[in-house]
Design a protein around this motif. Structure first.
Motif, PDB file in Angstrom:
ATOM      1  N   LYS A 217      24.667 153.264  18.383  1.00 25.80           N
ATOM      2  CA  LYS A 217      25.467 153.332  19.616  1.00 25.80           C
ATOM      3  C   LYS A 217      26.238 154.648  19.660  1.00 25.80           C
ATOM      4  CE  LYS A 217      26.481 148.330  19.743  1.00 25.80           C
ATOM      5  NZ  LYS A 217      26.178 147.875  18.377  1.00 25.80           N
ATOM      6  N   LYS A 218      26.576 155.046  20.873  1.00 25.70           N
ATOM      7  CA  LYS A 218      27.418 156.230  21.062  1.00 25.70           C
ATOM      8  C   LYS A 218      28.805 155.948  20.475  1.00 25.70           C
ATOM      9  CE  LYS A 218      29.273 159.383  24.422  1.00 25.70           C
ATOM     10  NZ  LYS A 218      29.440 159.832  25.773  1.00 25.70           N
ATOM     11  N   ALA A 233      28.684 159.614  15.933  1.00 24.33           N
ATOM     12  CA  ALA A 233      27.574 159.822  16.864  1.00 24.33           C
ATOM     13  C   ALA A 233      28.168 160.226  18.212  1.00 24.33           C
ATOM     14  CB  ALA A 233      26.750 158.544  16.981  1.00 24.33           C
ATOM     15  N   ASP A 234      28.358 161.533  18.434  1.00 26.01           N
ATOM     16  CA  ASP A 234      28.962 162.033  19.681  1.00 26.01           C
ATOM     17  C   ASP A 234      28.080 161.703  20.879  1.00 26.01           C
ATOM     18  OD1 ASP A 234      30.957 163.087  18.155  1.00 26.01           O
ATOM     19  OD2 ASP A 234      30.054 165.077  18.015  1.00 26.01           O
ATOM     20  N   GLU A 235      26.745 161.793  20.648  1.00 25.43           N
ATOM     21  CA  GLU A 235      25.820 161.499  21.748  1.00 25.43           C
ATOM     22  C   GLU A 235      24.515 160.975  21.177  1.00 25.43           C
ATOM     23  OE1 GLU A 235      23.257 164.077  24.833  1.00 25.43           O
ATOM     24  OE2 GLU A 235      25.411 164.520  24.952  1.00 25.43           O
ATOM     25  N   VAL A 236      24.012 159.887  21.754  1.00 18.82           N
ATOM     26  CA  VAL A 236      22.664 159.411  21.405  1.00 18.82           C
ATOM     27  C   VAL A 236      21.895 159.252  22.717  1.00 18.82           C
ATOM     28  CG1 VAL A 236      23.338 158.186  19.293  1.00 18.82           C
ATOM     29  CG2 VAL A 236      23.318 156.942  21.454  1.00 18.82           C
ATOM     30  N   GLY A 237      20.571 159.277  22.603  1.00 18.98           N
ATOM     31  CA  GLY A 237      19.781 159.125  23.826  1.00 18.98           C
ATOM     32  C   GLY A 237      18.304 159.170  23.523  1.00 18.98           C
ATOM     33  N   THR A 244      18.004 162.481  27.589  1.00 21.80           N
ATOM     34  CA  THR A 244      18.683 161.536  28.474  1.00 21.80           C
ATOM     35  C   THR A 244      19.690 160.725  27.655  1.00 21.80           C
ATOM     36  OG1 THR A 244      16.585 161.357  29.664  1.00 21.80           O
ATOM     37  CG2 THR A 244      18.275 159.721  30.176  1.00 21.80           C
ATOM     38  N   PRO A 245      21.003 160.979  27.816  1.00 21.19           N
ATOM     39  CA  PRO A 245      21.998 160.233  27.027  1.00 21.19           C
ATOM     40  C   PRO A 245      21.968 158.741  27.345  1.00 21.19           C
ATOM     41  CG  PRO A 245      22.983 162.155  28.088  1.00 21.19           C
ATOM     42  CD  PRO A 245      21.633 161.964  28.696  1.00 21.19           C
ATOM     43  N   LYS A 246      22.187 157.909  26.332  1.00 20.60           N
ATOM     44  CA  LYS A 246      22.233 156.444  26.489  1.00 20.60           C
ATOM     45  C   LYS A 246      23.448 155.924  25.720  1.00 20.60           C
ATOM     46  CE  LYS A 246      18.023 155.457  28.411  1.00 20.60           C
ATOM     47  NZ  LYS A 246      16.823 155.079  27.727  1.00 20.60           N
ATOM     48  N   LYS A 247      23.859 154.688  26.072  1.00 25.72           N
ATOM     49  CA  LYS A 247      24.957 154.060  25.317  1.00 25.72           C
ATOM     50  C   LYS A 247      24.436 153.585  23.957  1.00 25.72           C
ATOM     51  CE  LYS A 247      28.542 153.899  28.223  1.00 25.72           C
ATOM     52  NZ  LYS A 247      28.384 153.247  29.514  1.00 25.72           N
ATOM     53  N   VAL A 254      12.466 155.703  19.929  1.00 28.92           N
ATOM     54  CA  VAL A 254      12.602 157.045  19.376  1.00 28.92           C
ATOM     55  C   VAL A 254      13.689 157.757  20.181  1.00 28.92           C
ATOM     56  CG1 VAL A 254      11.409 159.259  19.088  1.00 28.92           C
ATOM     57  CG2 VAL A 254      10.191 157.136  18.620  1.00 28.92           C
ATOM     58  N   GLY A 255      14.603 158.434  19.497  1.00 34.46           N
ATOM     59  CA  GLY A 255      15.699 159.076  20.230  1.00 34.46           C
ATOM     60  C   GLY A 255      16.250 160.285  19.505  1.00 34.46           C
ATOM     61  N   TYR A 256      17.373 160.807  20.031  1.00 29.74           N
ATOM     62  CA  TYR A 256      18.017 161.964  19.407  1.00 29.74           C
ATOM     63  C   TYR A 256      19.478 161.641  19.147  1.00 29.74           C
ATOM     64  CZ  TYR A 256      20.344 163.040  23.838  1.00 29.74           C
ATOM     65  OH  TYR A 256      21.133 162.970  24.942  1.00 29.74           O
TER      66      TYR A 256
END
Length: 598
Positions: A217-218, A233-237, A244-247, A254-256
């Motif tokens: 989670k963000k 985790a400043d930003e996940v997505g 594309t940022p996600k909560k 798969v994400g960043y």
């Protein structure tokens, strides 16, 4: 999770992976017509110029099939043998693979190699026959080859064309029906595998991961298991064409992740991300350590740029985990790095990327491979020789072992003689010859890696008129009769031009190198002798003649002794110059050794 499919595209180089990926993105409306362009996922200038994929690239697509929405995570992989480590990392993040075969070229060496890699990881394979719109395509014959290779049914092979978009719908249907959804427990502690990372000047290091269990989670506090460091985790997505940022990124996806890490050494590909409050105790099996094949020194042109080059190498290693390096120094070039590459193309690409992405102008020394030396005093202890200067004194040497590879070459039956001739010239031993069809033959050789490092690939393409495909895998070390060839310029040994060479080829290569260097090193005010030596024995010599001023021009007639006097005076000056003179070696002279047959 049951609506997620993770898959990659694997194939030999130039069989149409990137073009087919473009069609999949267009068909699922992931990109608009305005955004679409050829080789959409190849975002490096270098990839677009050369028309090859160098980096794997992940992208998420949404597709509605029979009224249900599915999330498809696609990873486009490189096809060249030098980037097979990228392919192995992509495969670890997937449950299925599209095996693409060119309907005109049929199965090639790298097709087989990538297929075995996917089967080892228990991936579901979907065979796709691409480029069936070509006039030279022979779908029936190639389909038979695929059936022999995979043992699948004829109906399972999907006919497609990346150029026209034919068959794309069938591919998407097969992905949804055949590839299993990711398995994992959403309620278990967070467990995510890092499969890639990239350096962003403004946001620090961006980490790409696949969630195996739990969710991220963000704002969550996460920990990297191998370094034991904690981050927010400043930003996940997720990875669409842009991030594309996600909560929250859940199991199977798969994400960043962006945490503001600035130090490149803190992120390792293959590491496991977990939650600080509820950590997992198990590490995910990462990737096997990369085994570099070719070693070369990379030095800054200006020695003051050494630290800047180190920073550039660290950032580049983030994006290319198959690059390994350590600091070294050379008498001729100062401080630099000893780098390990997966092959010659990999080395060329790294040098280009250092110049383009980081503005570093570098000198690359003659590439070589690593050897094992055994001395008479300690015959059981192997001394690792990465650089010819590391070789122990020949008088106390017991033996030297060099790495051998199993080379698999697939070619047309017309060129078998020429290919065999080339491989035998390169000290290869044929171990197998299989006729895949009446037209195509697979030849297997045991060869020294050192012999294929230089011009082997280019010459193979020449003798087979571009029809041969080549793949190799290491098979261990074998004893060989190797000697150290030194190049002396003006009587001084240039360590950056030294090489370990098989005794039979030493005389020929020494003579060729001297001839080549004579053409490439600019003339000076004094004579420059170029010598090739094995130990104290000189085996070849060339001389670069001095630039001479016509000192006798002012003598008009008179006694010959007046001219002689002026010439003797010039001769003394040249001799003194030669004692203090320094010879500048241009970069192309270091690489000349690779093109001795030109």
């Amino acid at each position: 999770m049951k609506k997620i499919r993770n898959f990659c595209i694997i194939a030999h180089i130039d069989h149409g992976k990137s073009t087919l990926a473009d069609r999949l993105l267009g068909f699922t409306n992931t990109v608009t017509e305005r955004e679409s362009k050829a080789q959409l996922l190849d975002n490096m200038d270098l990839e677009r110029e050369r028309g090859i994929t160098i980096k794997s690239r992940a992208i998420q697509m949404n597709y509605t099939f029979k009224g249900e929405d599915y999330t498809l995570n696609l990873i486009d992989t490189p096809g060249h043998v030098d980037f097979s480590y990228e392919v192995s990392r992509s495969i670890a993040a997937c449950e299925g693979a599209l095996l693409i075969v060119d309907a005109a070229q049929s199965i090639q060496a790298q097709t087989i190699s990538n297929l075995y890699l996917a089967l080892e990881n228990n991936l579901e394979i979907i065979p796709v026959l691409n480029k069936i719109d070509l006039p030279s395509a022979s779908p029936e014959e190639v389909s038979d080859d695929i059936i022999d290779l995979l043992g699948c049914d004829l109906e399972e092979i999907i006919h497609a064309s990346g150029k026209t978009g034919f068959g794309v719908e069938n591919i998407l249907e097969a992905i949804i029906k055949k590839i299993p959804h990711p398995k994992g427990d959403k309620d278990a502690p967070l467990q995510a595998l890092i499969f890639d990372s990239v350096y962003n000047t403004f946001r620090g290091i961006e980490t790409y991961f696949k969630v195996v269990n739990g969710e991220i989670k963000k704002g969550q506090k996460v920990k990297f298991l191998s370094t034991d460091k904690e981050y927010f985790a400043d930003e996940v997505g997720t990875l669409h064409l842009t991030q594309t940022p996600k909560k929250v990124v859940s199991t199977g996806d798969v994400g960043y992740l962006i945490t503001g890490i600035k130090d490149a050494r803190e992120v390792k590909v293959g590491d496991t991300i977990t939650d600080v409050l509820n950590p997992t105790t198990e590490k995910i099996d990462g990737f096997e350590d990369v085994k570099p094949m070719v070693f070369a020194g990379i030095y800054p042109v200006d020695t003051e740029d050494f630290e800047e080059l180190r920073n550039s190498m660290e950032k580049l290693q983030l994006n290319d985990a198959s690059l390994v390096w350590q600091p070294e120094s050379s008498a001729a070039l100062g401080f630099g790095f000893r780098c390990g590459f997966l092959g010659m193309l990999h080395m060329e690409i790294i040098q280009e990327r250092l110049e383009r992405e980081f503005g570093m102008t570098v000198i690359t020394t003659v590439p070589n491979v690593s050897y094992h030396a055994f001395t008479r005093k300690q015959p059981d202890i192997a001394i690792l020789v990465n650089n010819p200067s590391d070789l122990p004194d020949p008088s106390g040497l017991e033996r030297v072992e060099e790495p051998f590879i199993k080379a698999s070459i697939i070619t047309k039956s017309d060129f078998v003689g020429q290919v065999m001739g080339l491989c035998i010239e390169k000290r290869g031993l044929i171990t197998n010859q299989t006729y895949l069809t009446t037209e195509r033959v697979e030849l297997t050789f045991d060869m020294p890696l050192a012999e294929i490092v230089f011009d082997f690939y280019d010459r193979l393409k020449t003798v087979s008129k571009g029809y041969a495909s080549f793949d190799y895998s290491p098979i261990g070390m074998r004893s060989s009769k190797l000697v150290k060839l030194d190049i002396l310029l003006n009587g001084n040994s240039v360590d950056a031009l030294s090489a370990l060479i098989h005794a039979e080829n030493a005389q020929y290569i020494g003579r060729k190198m001297c001839e080549k260097l004579r053409q490439l090193i600019p003339r000076q005010q004094f004579d420059i002798p170029i010598q090739a030596a094995i130990g104290a024995k000189i085996i070849a010599r060339e001389t670069i003649k001095a630039l001479r001023k016509d000192v006798t021009a002012k003598c008009y007639g008179g006694d010959i002794s007046r001219k002689r006097k002026l010439l003797e005076k010039q001769k003394k000056g040249k001799k003194r110059m030669r004692l203090v003179g320094n010879v500048e070696i241009p970069q192309k002279a270091f690489m000349a050794v690779l093109k001795l047959n030109d």
